[in-house]
Enzyme design. Sequence first.
Site, PDB file in Angstrom:
ATOM      1  N   THR A 182       0.871  -1.175   0.000  1.00 27.65           N
ATOM      2  CA  THR A 182       0.000   0.000   0.000  1.00 27.65           C
ATOM      3  C   THR A 182       0.909   1.225   0.000  1.00 27.65           C
ATOM      4  O   THR A 182       2.088   1.110   0.339  1.00 27.65           O
ATOM      5  CB  THR A 182      -0.884   0.029   1.262  1.00 27.65           C
ATOM      6  OG1 THR A 182      -0.019   0.097   2.401  1.00 27.65           O
ATOM      7  CG2 THR A 182      -1.737  -1.223   1.365  1.00 27.65           C
ATOM      8  N   GLU A 327      -5.573  -4.022  -1.171  1.00 28.74           N
ATOM      9  CA  GLU A 327      -5.978  -5.158  -0.332  1.00 28.74           C
ATOM     10  C   GLU A 327      -7.031  -6.054  -0.992  1.00 28.74           C
ATOM     11  O   GLU A 327      -7.357  -7.109  -0.469  1.00 28.74           O
ATOM     12  CB  GLU A 327      -6.542  -4.643   1.007  1.00 28.74           C
ATOM     13  CG  GLU A 327      -5.493  -4.158   1.987  1.00 28.74           C
ATOM     14  CD  GLU A 327      -5.153  -2.686   1.834  1.00 28.74           C
ATOM     15  OE1 GLU A 327      -5.389  -2.127   0.736  1.00 28.74           O
ATOM     16  OE2 GLU A 327      -4.651  -2.090   2.793  1.00 28.74           O
ATOM     17  N   LYS A 436     -15.929  16.892   9.826  1.00 30.39           N
ATOM     18  CA  LYS A 436     -16.930  16.907  10.891  1.00 30.39           C
ATOM     19  C   LYS A 436     -17.225  18.355  11.259  1.00 30.39           C
ATOM     20  O   LYS A 436     -16.405  19.019  11.867  1.00 30.39           O
ATOM     21  CB  LYS A 436     -16.409  16.133  12.109  1.00 30.39           C
ATOM     22  CG  LYS A 436     -16.239  14.664  11.800  1.00 30.39           C
ATOM     23  CD  LYS A 436     -15.517  13.931  12.900  1.00 30.39           C
ATOM     24  CE  LYS A 436     -14.899  12.668  12.346  1.00 30.39           C
ATOM     25  NZ  LYS A 436     -13.511  12.830  11.870  1.00 30.39           N
ATOM     26  N   TRP A 441     -21.625  15.382   9.345  1.00 27.54           N
ATOM     27  CA  TRP A 441     -20.562  15.039   8.412  1.00 27.54           C
ATOM     28  C   TRP A 441     -20.760  15.708   7.059  1.00 27.54           C
ATOM     29  O   TRP A 441     -21.872  15.734   6.531  1.00 27.54           O
ATOM     30  CB  TRP A 441     -20.536  13.524   8.163  1.00 27.54           C
ATOM     31  CG  TRP A 441     -19.940  12.754   9.283  1.00 27.54           C
ATOM     32  CD1 TRP A 441     -19.535  13.246  10.497  1.00 27.54           C
ATOM     33  CD2 TRP A 441     -19.696  11.344   9.298  1.00 27.54           C
ATOM     34  NE1 TRP A 441     -19.059  12.219  11.276  1.00 27.54           N
ATOM     35  CE2 TRP A 441     -19.143  11.035  10.562  1.00 27.54           C
ATOM     36  CE3 TRP A 441     -19.878  10.318   8.384  1.00 27.54           C
ATOM     37  CZ2 TRP A 441     -18.771   9.750  10.925  1.00 27.54           C
ATOM     38  CZ3 TRP A 441     -19.517   9.042   8.746  1.00 27.54           C
ATOM     39  CH2 TRP A 441     -18.970   8.760  10.005  1.00 27.54           C
TER      40      TRP A 441
END
Length: 537
Positions: A182, A327, A436, A441
């Site tokens: 990654t 992944e 936030k 959100w």
Amino acid sequence: MIPGLMQTTPLLISGILTYAAQAHGSREVVSKRIDEPLWRSDYAGLARHAAQAAHALRRLGVEPGDRVTSLAWNTHRHLELFYAAPGIGAVLHTANPRLSDEQIVYTINHAESSVLFFERNFAALVERLAPQLTTVKTFVMLSDAERTQGDAFSYETLIAGEPETVDWPLLDENAGAFLCYTSGTTGDPKGVLYSHRAVVLHAMAGGLNSAFGFTAFDVAMPCSSLYHATAWGVPFSAPLCGAKLVLPADKMDGASLHELIETEGVTFTGGVPTIWTMYLDWLEKTGRTPETLKRVVIGGSAVPRAMAEAFKRRHGVQVLQIWGMTETCPIGVVATPTPALAALGEEAMDEAIWTRQGRLQFGIELRIETEDGQEAPWDGETSGALLVRGPWVVRRYFRKDEDAARADGWFDTGDIATLDANGFMRITDRQKDVIKSGGEWISSIDLENVAAGCPGVKVAAVVGVPHPKWEERPLLVIEAHDGADVSKAAVLDYLAPRIVKWWTPDDVVFATVPLTATGKIDKKVLREAWREHLSGL
Ligand code: ADP
């Protein structure tokens, strides 16, 4: 239980190559190269070279389970290694040259690679890194003898004279085949070790009509990097379906891509949004259109709606968004049409496809979990942590003691998403990028998507910046097209009718947007650079 009585032939990567050479032996493989003329071969030729490379690897002492590293572009020699190394049971670690020197060294040492194959234009990089590479014994330049400089072997010399056939060993299908790290935007890069079984199943799924939908008439040109999650498995799905393969090396500029599309008759391509921003820009400036191109798969970060619209309306090219991660090999979901959507009419279908990352594919299970650990309804509204599970999802990172997935197999992707009744998934944010504001959100992705449609905007990035009253507020960073005249007032006017009022960015600034090693907006760098910005307003 009564055991089934069918054969248990292992799913091996060498099987894809053998099949392609037999069933589609004369289907072409074309590759740009570094300072060398275009390479033109076919799947039978690829099989011959991969066999030679396999013999050469053995001669260098590479044994099953050993790791070898490539630092290479989308070229035919890299493709040969994609088959040769796993074919003999070794693992190909595809290093990402866009990582920092320190991170590249970390991944090669962590992989404990014994051989490093590198492209000619990485010679200076390799010279710089070599003293810190603790396990590499052999350096091989992916080049012919004439052009190879320094102490490295020439790849062509190395494989020349080796037999053009090999009896690929019958490995365990769960053996490791590719090691992909990654990008490590937080902490050290983590190694994901793909097994043969995962790669083969993933390749079969990638070819399906619900995903890339390859036929033997397709000409596929992967513009996502071979070193980034194996270019979405296209180097396996294309031969498995008999599609011609075109490799652009590192030439991802508009003119170079267009030339290959035209001369090779490319029907299918794919890559991260930044490449297509450049390409669409080039098409616009030159007044050209990619005549043969039918589908372009875009992912790695959210596809701005304006991009999908431009491809379809101006050039008749269908955009299929893909979501995935290193992944997940990486295919998770792909946005392809269904009869249920088609029945709603073309416009509604486009809308659904362009505003969602994609739909459920066989082989990957999806689950959205709310904060209390409950599964969210598939209502297209309720958002939560996106979990995935399946035969090509990571179980544990390489050389880590702890499993990455939970005991029940679910792997937390770090993304926040919704799922609708048709199995379409929409990412609203990465957990760490969510803004936030006053307990609510704000989706940075949604805001970016709208802002990217504003005339003159090349890249729009939204980050949450600390705010004295609201905790965080959105800041919009715009990188404009060269010569475009975009003002803050024009951007805010454009946004006003398209977003809810409280999402309006507290400021709009103009700057170059930094990208990560995998071509995504580097929000960490942006947040750091602008963190004081709103405190002074
Ligand atoms: P890295 O995190 O190393 O850059 P990955 O390619 O593994 O590389 O990144 C996976 C992440 O990229 C996903 O978890 C998701 O946040 C993001 N991503 C990938 N495709 C999309 C997409 N179509 N829309 C939005 N985000 C995406």
